[in-house]
Design an enzyme around this catalytic site. Structure first.
Site, PDB file in Angstrom:
ATOM      1  N   ARG A   1       0.800  -1.220   0.000  1.00  0.00           N
ATOM      2  CA  ARG A   1       0.000   0.000   0.000  1.00  0.00           C
ATOM      3  C   ARG A   1       0.836   1.275   0.000  1.00  0.00           C
ATOM      4  O   ARG A   1       1.890   1.338   0.630  1.00  0.00           O
ATOM      5  CB  ARG A   1      -0.927   0.013   1.234  1.00  0.00           C
TER       6      ARG A   1
ATOM      7  N   HIS B   1      -0.740  -2.531  -4.574  1.00  0.00           N
ATOM      8  CA  HIS B   1      -0.144  -3.420  -5.587  1.00  0.00           C
ATOM      9  C   HIS B   1      -0.076  -2.779  -6.974  1.00  0.00           C
ATOM     10  O   HIS B   1      -0.313  -3.447  -7.996  1.00  0.00           O
ATOM     11  CB  HIS B   1      -0.909  -4.736  -5.664  1.00  0.00           C
TER      12      HIS B   1
ATOM     13  N   HIS C   1       3.455 -13.111  -4.607  1.00  0.00           N
ATOM     14  CA  HIS C   1       2.244 -13.151  -3.784  1.00  0.00           C
ATOM     15  C   HIS C   1       1.625 -14.546  -3.744  1.00  0.00           C
ATOM     16  O   HIS C   1       0.401 -14.694  -3.678  1.00  0.00           O
ATOM     17  CB  HIS C   1       1.229 -12.131  -4.311  1.00  0.00           C
TER      18      HIS C   1
ATOM     19  N   ASP D   1      -2.328  -9.344   8.374  1.00  0.00           N
ATOM     20  CA  ASP D   1      -1.979  -8.702   7.095  1.00  0.00           C
ATOM     21  C   ASP D   1      -1.042  -7.564   7.444  1.00  0.00           C
ATOM     22  O   ASP D   1      -1.388  -6.392   7.376  1.00  0.00           O
ATOM     23  CB  ASP D   1      -3.231  -8.193   6.367  1.00  0.00           C
TER      24      ASP D   1
ATOM     25  N   GLU E   1       5.118 -12.566   1.838  1.00  0.00           N
ATOM     26  CA  GLU E   1       5.559 -11.656   0.788  1.00  0.00           C
ATOM     27  C   GLU E   1       6.792 -10.866   1.244  1.00  0.00           C
ATOM     28  O   GLU E   1       6.680  -9.946   2.041  1.00  0.00           O
ATOM     29  CB  GLU E   1       4.445 -10.673   0.441  1.00  0.00           C
TER      30      GLU E   1
END
Length: 350
Positions: free
Chosen positions: A82, A107, A177, A249, A315
């Site tokens: 982000r 992304h 990803h 996340d 990631e």
């Protein structure tokens, strides 16, 4: 050296040919990579009994990889993760990017690298994907050439090298990803998988998952994976980060990270199958995403749509919102420089 085969897998809506490459080692274990988003679409590796299963979530049809919510297996860009409010300043100029994730840019935007057909070739025992991003594409400055190179070893290790060059100052953050389920894709939840992170600090965020600034110790919080624990042990804890994202996340700061040096980032394992995955990278951070919003994705290879928490993405990347955080590792790439990062996914059994 792996045996590599190439097949035509389909065509994009604008007629570009999509290729699927299979890299197989002498033991019969293999990976599959595709020119949609330079994606890792399968990894068939043995369990402790020697049985092969595909441990990467994905779809049977090439078309399903375009604009899928999970970004399954692909290389997002030009900036993975982000950027706050879709804005950043570089050399005194403000750049505006499409907002596609709440109030933020995610992304690389809706037409990011993950939704493009990359050029591809077999080269020196690996598969290379090339994407040429135009100056101004999705709001980013500079014409950028990005290359993702996959290699597959006899030891069941995926080596991914990500490189980029730009003709003008820009920002870059590339990762992979892929979602992993070490019991096999379609086998159910990963919340019972054991995860260990080589990270004693993490980046707290606001409710839109933009980092607030300084990293904080994981000790005494549900973000502590210094000693391995089941992914799901604390996922329902009364803790802001877990409520913002409906699970994990977040970005962890890799201990001992040095630019250009490979460092262990994570270890994931399943006691059920005996499969183990170690992740190494030159990147400073690892974003752990527990597939909190997988439900509703395209039909998977298992013949149904995946449910939430059926895969975990590890990631390796620069920190989120780095273009707006002067204290973070710089994401700026200038014309006389080469962006180069590496990620290794090393499978074994225990």
């Amino acid at each position: 050296m792996a045996t590599i085969t190439k097949e035509l897998w389909g065509k994009s809506k604008d007629g570009k040919e999509i290729y699927l490459y299979t890299l197989t080692n002498e033991s019969g274990a293999c990976i599959k990579v595709s020119s949609v988003g330079a994606g890792l679409v399968a990894a068939c590796v043995p369990d402790r009994k020697g049985n092969l299963a595909d441990v990467v979530l994905g779809y049977p049809e090439a078309a399903s990889y375009f604009a899928d919510g999970p970004c399954a297996g692909k290389v997002p860009g030009r900036y993975a993760n982000r950027i706050a409010r879709g804005k950043f300043e570089l050399d005194g100029k403000v750049y505006e990017l499409p907002v596609n994730n709440g109030p933020n840019h995610l992304h690389g935007g809706p037409e990011g690298f993950q939704n493009q057909v990359w050029e591809s070739r077999i080269e020196n025992g690996g598969v290379e994907f090339l994407y040429d991003a135009a100056d101004g594409e999705m709001g980013y400055p500079g014409a950028l050439k990005a290359v993702a190179r996959y290699e597959w070893s006899e030891e069941n290790e995926i080596r991914l090298t990500l490189t980029a060059k730009s003709d003008a100052p820009t920002v870059v953050n590339l990762t992979n990803h892929a979602y992993f389920n070490l019991n096999g894709e379609g086998s159910g939840t990963v919340l019972n998988h054991l995860l260990r992170l080589n990270a004693s600090e993490w980046l707290p965020t606001d409710e839109t998952l933009i980092p607030l600034g300084d990293s904080e110790p994981v000790a005494g919080t549900p973000m502590d994976f210094v000693v391995e624990k089941p992914i799901g042990r604390d996922i329902k804890a009364d803790f802001p980060a877990l409520k913002y994202g409906k699970g994990y996340d977040n970005c962890w700061v890799i201990d001992g990270g040095e630019p250009g040096q490979l460092q262990e980032a994570a270890e994931l394992r399943s006691e059920e199958s005996g499969r183990c995955l170690k992740v190494y990278t030159t990147q400073p951070g690892v974003q752990v995403y527990t597939g909190n919003w997988l439900s509703g994705c395209p039909v998977g290879k298992c013949g149904r749509s995946y449910e939430d928490y059926e895969g975990v993405a590890l990631e390796c990347q620069n920190f989120p919102d780095s273009p707006n955080k002067a204290d973070y590792p710089s994401p700026v790439l200038r014309p006389d420089e080469t962006y180069e990062q590496a990620i290794i996914f090393a499978f074994s059994v225990r």
